[in-house]
Design a protein around this motif. Structure first.
Motif, PDB file in Angstrom:
ATOM      1  N   ASP A 227      43.637  50.914  46.160  1.00 59.24           N
ATOM      2  CA  ASP A 227      42.142  50.055  47.036  1.00 59.24           C
ATOM      3  C   ASP A 227      40.911  51.059  47.154  1.00 59.24           C
ATOM      4  OD1 ASP A 227      40.695  48.964  48.659  1.00 59.24           O
ATOM      5  OD2 ASP A 227      42.112  48.902  50.194  1.00 59.24           O
ATOM      6  N   GLU A 228      39.893  50.829  46.560  1.00 61.18           N
ATOM      7  CA  GLU A 228      38.673  51.739  46.993  1.00 61.18           C
ATOM      8  C   GLU A 228      37.537  50.984  47.301  1.00 61.18           C
ATOM      9  OE1 GLU A 228      36.724  52.559  42.744  1.00 61.18           O
ATOM     10  OE2 GLU A 228      38.770  52.769  42.405  1.00 61.18           O
ATOM     11  N   SER A 229      36.567  51.473  48.000  1.00 55.43           N
ATOM     12  CA  SER A 229      35.432  51.076  48.371  1.00 55.43           C
ATOM     13  C   SER A 229      34.456  51.019  47.352  1.00 55.43           C
ATOM     14  CB  SER A 229      34.802  51.697  49.935  1.00 55.43           C
ATOM     15  OG  SER A 229      35.900  51.537  50.795  1.00 55.43           O
ATOM     16  N   PHE A 230      33.317  49.944  47.500  1.00 55.62           N
ATOM     17  CA  PHE A 230      32.467  50.113  46.673  1.00 55.62           C
ATOM     18  C   PHE A 230      31.250  49.808  47.208  1.00 55.62           C
ATOM     19  CE2 PHE A 230      30.404  49.284  42.659  1.00 55.62           C
ATOM     20  CZ  PHE A 230      30.021  48.213  42.636  1.00 55.62           C
TER      21      PHE A 230
ATOM     22  N   ILE B 253      36.195  46.906  46.209  1.00 47.82           N
ATOM     23  CA  ILE B 253      36.880  46.706  44.825  1.00 47.82           C
ATOM     24  C   ILE B 253      38.294  46.675  45.422  1.00 47.82           C
ATOM     25  CG2 ILE B 253      37.229  47.190  42.646  1.00 47.82           C
ATOM     26  CD1 ILE B 253      34.517  45.849  42.867  1.00 47.82           C
ATOM     27  N   THR B 254      39.285  45.960  45.204  1.00 44.29           N
ATOM     28  CA  THR B 254      40.529  45.977  45.684  1.00 44.29           C
ATOM     29  C   THR B 254      41.370  45.625  44.525  1.00 44.29           C
ATOM     30  OG1 THR B 254      39.973  45.498  47.957  1.00 44.29           O
ATOM     31  CG2 THR B 254      42.297  45.318  47.332  1.00 44.29           C
ATOM     32  N   GLU B 255      42.317  46.392  43.992  1.00 44.06           N
ATOM     33  CA  GLU B 255      43.091  46.019  42.964  1.00 44.06           C
ATOM     34  C   GLU B 255      44.485  45.402  43.867  1.00 44.06           C
ATOM     35  OE1 GLU B 255      45.516  48.025  39.562  1.00 44.06           O
ATOM     36  OE2 GLU B 255      43.372  48.861  39.847  1.00 44.06           O
ATOM     37  N   LEU B 256      44.455  43.965  43.649  1.00 47.48           N
ATOM     38  CA  LEU B 256      45.831  43.194  44.192  1.00 47.48           C
ATOM     39  C   LEU B 256      46.908  43.346  43.358  1.00 47.48           C
ATOM     40  CD1 LEU B 256      43.778  40.129  45.164  1.00 47.48           C
ATOM     41  CD2 LEU B 256      44.191  42.156  46.550  1.00 47.48           C
TER      42      LEU B 256
ATOM     43  N   ALA C 246      42.969  34.374  48.991  1.00 46.88           N
ATOM     44  CA  ALA C 246      42.820  35.035  47.837  1.00 46.88           C
ATOM     45  C   ALA C 246      44.081  36.086  47.668  1.00 46.88           C
ATOM     46  CB  ALA C 246      41.712  35.785  47.592  1.00 46.88           C
ATOM     47  N   ARG C 247      44.404  36.744  48.719  1.00 50.34           N
ATOM     48  CA  ARG C 247      45.364  37.630  48.684  1.00 50.34           C
ATOM     49  C   ARG C 247      46.814  36.746  48.619  1.00 50.34           C
ATOM     50  NH1 ARG C 247      44.434  42.806  50.236  1.00 50.34           N
ATOM     51  NH2 ARG C 247      42.473  43.276  50.849  1.00 50.34           N
ATOM     52  N   MET C 248      46.823  35.912  48.998  1.00 47.41           N
ATOM     53  CA  MET C 248      48.189  35.010  48.821  1.00 47.41           C
ATOM     54  C   MET C 248      48.375  34.305  47.433  1.00 47.41           C
ATOM     55  SD  MET C 248      48.594  32.996  52.601  1.00 47.41           S
ATOM     56  CE  MET C 248      48.827  31.384  51.612  1.00 47.41           C
ATOM     57  N   ILE C 249      47.259  33.903  47.015  1.00 44.24           N
ATOM     58  CA  ILE C 249      47.378  33.448  45.525  1.00 44.24           C
ATOM     59  C   ILE C 249      47.616  34.537  44.584  1.00 44.24           C
ATOM     60  CG2 ILE C 249      45.928  32.312  43.733  1.00 44.24           C
ATOM     61  CD1 ILE C 249      44.208  31.057  46.168  1.00 44.24           C
TER      62      ILE C 249
ATOM     63  N   ILE D  60      40.174  36.882  39.785  1.00 44.03           N
ATOM     64  CA  ILE D  60      39.208  36.230  40.386  1.00 44.03           C
ATOM     65  C   ILE D  60      39.552  36.553  41.879  1.00 44.03           C
ATOM     66  CG2 ILE D  60      38.354  34.129  40.897  1.00 44.03           C
ATOM     67  CD1 ILE D  60      38.597  33.170  37.929  1.00 44.03           C
ATOM     68  N   CYS D  61      40.718  36.490  42.448  1.00 40.04           N
ATOM     69  CA  CYS D  61      41.196  36.840  43.883  1.00 40.04           C
ATOM     70  C   CYS D  61      40.648  37.960  44.269  1.00 40.04           C
ATOM     71  CB  CYS D  61      42.856  36.943  44.023  1.00 40.04           C
ATOM     72  SG  CYS D  61      43.655  35.373  43.547  1.00 40.04           S
ATOM     73  N   GLU D  62      40.743  39.073  43.168  1.00 37.26           N
ATOM     74  CA  GLU D  62      39.949  40.382  43.600  1.00 37.26           C
ATOM     75  C   GLU D  62      38.441  40.340  43.993  1.00 37.26           C
ATOM     76  OE1 GLU D  62      41.164  42.874  40.368  1.00 37.26           O
ATOM     77  OE2 GLU D  62      43.280  43.102  41.152  1.00 37.26           O
ATOM     78  N   TRP D  63      37.927  39.486  43.122  1.00 33.99           N
ATOM     79  CA  TRP D  63      36.596  39.318  43.274  1.00 33.99           C
ATOM     80  C   TRP D  63      36.191  38.573  44.582  1.00 33.99           C
ATOM     81  CZ3 TRP D  63      33.611  42.637  41.414  1.00 33.99           C
ATOM     82  CH2 TRP D  63      33.656  43.065  39.900  1.00 33.99           C
TER      83      TRP D  63
END
Length: 225
Positions: free
Chosen positions: A222-225, A214-217, A147-150, A202-205
């Motif tokens: 970056d924040e925890s949820f 919940i991470t903003e790519l 997901a991070r790579m995409i 969708i990668c973030e989800w």
């Protein structure tokens, strides 16, 4: 209600989301092919098929709410349901952009076209389709690394857009007859660029599904949820 029945419903939700994703991927691909080949029939197919995609999103959302209300799922299960709800609304927006591209096809009538820019749009769309298909696989596998790579692939989509934008503006200045086609090239490229952004969402989800964060790519937020 038995755990196994709940797991089965969860799997169904998962599979339906994937199926919806494949429909959207196909819509994006067809809409650009229709645009480049002036294929109005194919464009109309994309427009007509949009209703099925919208219905699917409504069905997924309804089922998700039902499962939350009736099962009161916790942690991982809840995360999976939330992911399906959020990511399916991103898919639905991608499909809306495919419809907009299809509508551009129907508008372009015998205008002066620019082969080189159409080739770039076609390449950009192939790349977008690759991102969409890859993100669906990453979703099914809950693969955070992929997901991070995409999400990183989105940079290339932005580069395509910048290049198409520049070439189109130059062409419109040099040859006013290309202004009508050029305007459509700009919107089609912009729709594709937005679809890339939705893939990143969708990668973030997927990252959320894997980690609970919940991470903003494509940014350092970056924040925890």
């Amino acid at each position: 209600m038995l755990r196994t029945q709940f797991e089965e419903e969860l799997l169904n939700l998962h599979n339906q989301f994937y199926e919806m994703g494949m429909m959207v991927s196909s819509a994006v691909h067809k809409s650009v092919r229709a645009f480049i080949k002036h294929d109005k029939e194919l464009a109309n197919e994309v427009i007509d098929n949009d209703e099925a995609i919208n219905d699917m999103e409504v069905k997924l959302e309804k089922k998700s709410f039902e499962m939350i209300a009736l099962q009161q799922p916790v942690t991982t299960d809840l995360r999976m349901i939330i992911t399906v709800m959020k990511a399916s609304s991103d898919l639905e927006r991608m499909a809306d952009h495919a419809v907009s591209i299809a509508k551009s096809t129907i508008r372009v009538k015998g205008e002066t076209r620019i082969a080189e820019i159409e080739k770039d749009i076609s390449d950009m769309s192939d790349y977008v389709k690759k991102m969409v298909d890859n993100v669906l696989v990453a979703y099914v596998k809950t693969n955070e690394k992929d997901a991070r790579m995409i999400a990183q692939m989105d940079q290339r989509i932005n580069d395509y857009y910048a290049s198409i934008y520049e070439k189109t503006i130059i062409s419109m200045k040099e040859n006013p007859e290309t202004v009508i086609s050029g305007t459509d090239y700009l919107s089609v490229a912009q729709y594709l660029e937005r679809i890339g952004d939705y893939v990143t969402n969708i990668c973030e989800w997927i990252v959320y599904l894997a980690t609970g964060k919940i991470t903003e790519l494509n940014s350092n937020h970056d924040e925890s949820f």
